[in-house]
Design an enzyme around this catalytic site. Structure first.
Site, PDB file in Angstrom:
ATOM      1  CE  LYS A 172      -8.334  -3.707   3.988  1.00  0.00           C
ATOM      2  NZ  LYS A 172      -7.512  -2.642   3.482  1.00  0.00           N
ATOM      3  CD1 TRP A 222      -1.983  -2.188   2.043  1.00  0.00           C
ATOM      4  CD2 TRP A 222      -2.860  -1.486   0.112  1.00  0.00           C
ATOM      5  NE1 TRP A 222      -2.934  -3.098   1.654  1.00  0.00           N
ATOM      6  CE2 TRP A 222      -3.478  -2.697   0.479  1.00  0.00           C
ATOM      7  CE3 TRP A 222      -3.238  -0.863  -1.078  1.00  0.00           C
ATOM      8  CZ2 TRP A 222      -4.471  -3.302  -0.293  1.00  0.00           C
ATOM      9  CZ3 TRP A 222      -4.230  -1.456  -1.853  1.00  0.00           C
ATOM     10  CH2 TRP A 222      -4.831  -2.659  -1.460  1.00  0.00           C
ATOM     11  CG  ASP A 233      -3.187   3.857   4.235  1.00  0.00           C
ATOM     12  OD1 ASP A 233      -4.253   3.666   4.857  1.00  0.00           O
ATOM     13  OD2 ASP A 233      -2.849   3.173   3.241  1.00  0.00           O
TER      14      ASP A 233
HETATM   15  C1  LIG Z   1      -6.934  -2.146   2.148  1.00  0.00           C
HETATM   16  C2  LIG Z   1      -5.934  -1.058   2.262  1.00  0.00           C
HETATM   17  C3  LIG Z   1      -5.860  -0.042   1.300  1.00  0.00           C
HETATM   18  C4  LIG Z   1      -6.732   0.004   0.074  1.00  0.00           C
HETATM   19  O1  LIG Z   1      -7.990   0.422   0.390  1.00  0.00           O
HETATM   20  P1  LIG Z   1      -9.144   0.650  -0.708  1.00  0.00           P
HETATM   21  O2  LIG Z   1     -10.232   1.192   0.130  1.00  0.00           O
HETATM   22  O3  LIG Z   1      -9.417  -0.698  -1.326  1.00  0.00           O
HETATM   23  O4  LIG Z   1      -8.635   1.615  -1.719  1.00  0.00           O
HETATM   24  C5  LIG Z   1      -4.920   0.950   1.490  1.00  0.00           C
HETATM   25  N1  LIG Z   1      -4.102   0.952   2.561  1.00  0.00           N
HETATM   26  C6  LIG Z   1      -4.145  -0.008   3.495  1.00  0.00           C
HETATM   27  C7  LIG Z   1      -3.214   0.041   4.662  1.00  0.00           C
HETATM   28  C8  LIG Z   1      -5.064  -1.047   3.373  1.00  0.00           C
HETATM   29  O5  LIG Z   1      -5.110  -2.013   4.298  1.00  0.00           O
END
Ligand SMILES: *Cc1c(COP(=O)(O)O)cnc(C)c1O
Length: 354
Positions: free
Chosen positions: A191, A100, A167
């Site tokens: 998540k 990511w 993030d």
């Molecule tokens: C799942 C995830 C993403 C991607 O998220 P989307 O909502 O599918 O764009 C980005 N960063 C992390 C840390 C993730 O776990």
């Protein structure tokens, strides 16, 4: 039989939340209408949005501290480009801790110079780099608090004078941090906060308006702040279920109480991985994640057998990501301790029978 759900995302939500959401699908607030079939401008839905934003800030300890919470669309992937669009004038620093983070770097490179201050790619991202230097002149520093795929987590954030962007998709609301250190936090809901379809963005208002480029309205954080996440039609159901989950979290005692649970769940599971001769952990011990526990079999010939035992115990979603292999137990806020204990029992039964 209700499964033990270790899915990495979309992932487990509290049972009570799913039940309330089901009732609201049929009749919301006694309106005789579904939450899906009312205007997003109706007072009933505006109340949902306001509450979701207020609860998000409250859980992070950021109420009345100059931050705005937004519920946007396009996933964390859109934040990979929206953050640099709004904040990157010349250069930014990025910490590369996995898939990511690498994607975030790729998008930022479209907007300016990116300094990758450190990377753990040399060992397939099984650790968090330390002792790196963030250049003084950058517009911001970006990191990924929890690496969902590799099962590593930042336990200590750098003290920076530059704005801090993070993030937090897979560990938001899982532990207490000084969130006022951060200038921009984003997290895909699916998540640890709600269903897929919305992304939480928490932004310090005074970091905006400093880049010289023009920003399309839909990608400009200021638009969404002005319109209180209602510039366009929000994903009403995803926001509603996220709000219910944030209420649930409050009823559990908030982030501090859930962190205790998360610690207990992860410590028990890591202890079993270390004790059990048939498993080995993937991530370096100092950097292991409280949310995504990655591990491998010491001998792959037993794979079928372990998979069968898991299946018989109602364990679901345990397969590791293809870039790591092995297993990954995602043990987000809503996963009960009992599910972790079931997994541990299966692991030790497997060892006895092998
Ligand atoms: C799942 C995830 C993403 C991607 O998220 P989307 O909502 O599918 O764009 C980005 N960063 C992390 C840390 C993730 O776990």
């Amino acid at each position: 039989m209700k499964k033990h759900n270790f899915s990495a995302g979309p992932s487990i939500l509290p049972r009570e939340v799913i039940e309330q959401a089901s009732r609201d699908l049929l009749d919301f607030n006694g309106l005789g209408l579904s939450v899906l079939e009312i205007s997003h401008r109706s007072k009933d839905f505006v109340a949902v949005m306001d509450k979701a934003c207020a609860l998000a800030l409250e859980h992070l300890g950021l109420t009345d501290k100059g931050y705005t919470a937004l519920f946007l669309q396009g996933g964390a992937n859109t934040q990979f480009l929206m953050a640099p669009y709004n904040l990157l004038e010349r250069s930014a620093a990025y910490l590369n801790t996995g898939t990511w983070a690498s994607k975030a770097i790729k998008e930022a490179q479209l907007f300016g110079q990116v300094h990758e201050v450190a990377s753990s790619k040399d060992r397939n991202f099984c650790y968090i780099p330390k002792n790196y230097t963030i250049p003084e002149a950058v517009d911001y520093f970006h990191c990924t608090s929890n690496n969902t795929i590799f099962g590593t987590q930042i336990h200590s954030f750098p003290d920076t004078t530059q704005p801090l962007v993070c993030d937090m998709s897979s560990d938001i609301f899982s532990r207490v941090l000084d969130f006022s250190k951060f200038d921009l936090i984003y997290a895909g809901a699916q998540k640890n906060m709600g269903p897929a379809g919305t992304t939480l963005v928490v932004i310090k208002n005074d970091i905006l308006g400093k880049v010289s480029r023009s920003i399309p309205s839909m990608l400009d954080y200021r638009t969404h702040i002005d319109k209180e996440s209602m510039f366009n039609t929000p994903p009403v159901f995803a926001v509603h279920v996220s709000m219910l989950t944030l209420e649930w979290l409050k009823a559990q005692g908030g982030v501090m109480a859930i962190e205790k649970q998360n610690k207990m769940k992860s410590e028990r599971l890591y202890q079993e991985i270390e004790r059990n001769s048939l498993f080995s952990g993937f991530a370096d011990i100092a950097d292991r994640s409280m949310m995504n526990v990655t591990f491998n079999l010491t001998d792959d010939q037993h794979k079928e057998k372990f998979n069968t035992l898991c299946q018989e115990a109602g364990i679901s979603g345990l397969n590791g990501h293809r870039s790591v292999g092995g297993y990954r137990a995602s043990i987000y806020n809503a996963l009960p301790l009992n599910s972790v204990d079931t997994l541990i029992e299966v692991m030790s039964e497997f060892e006895r029978k092998a």
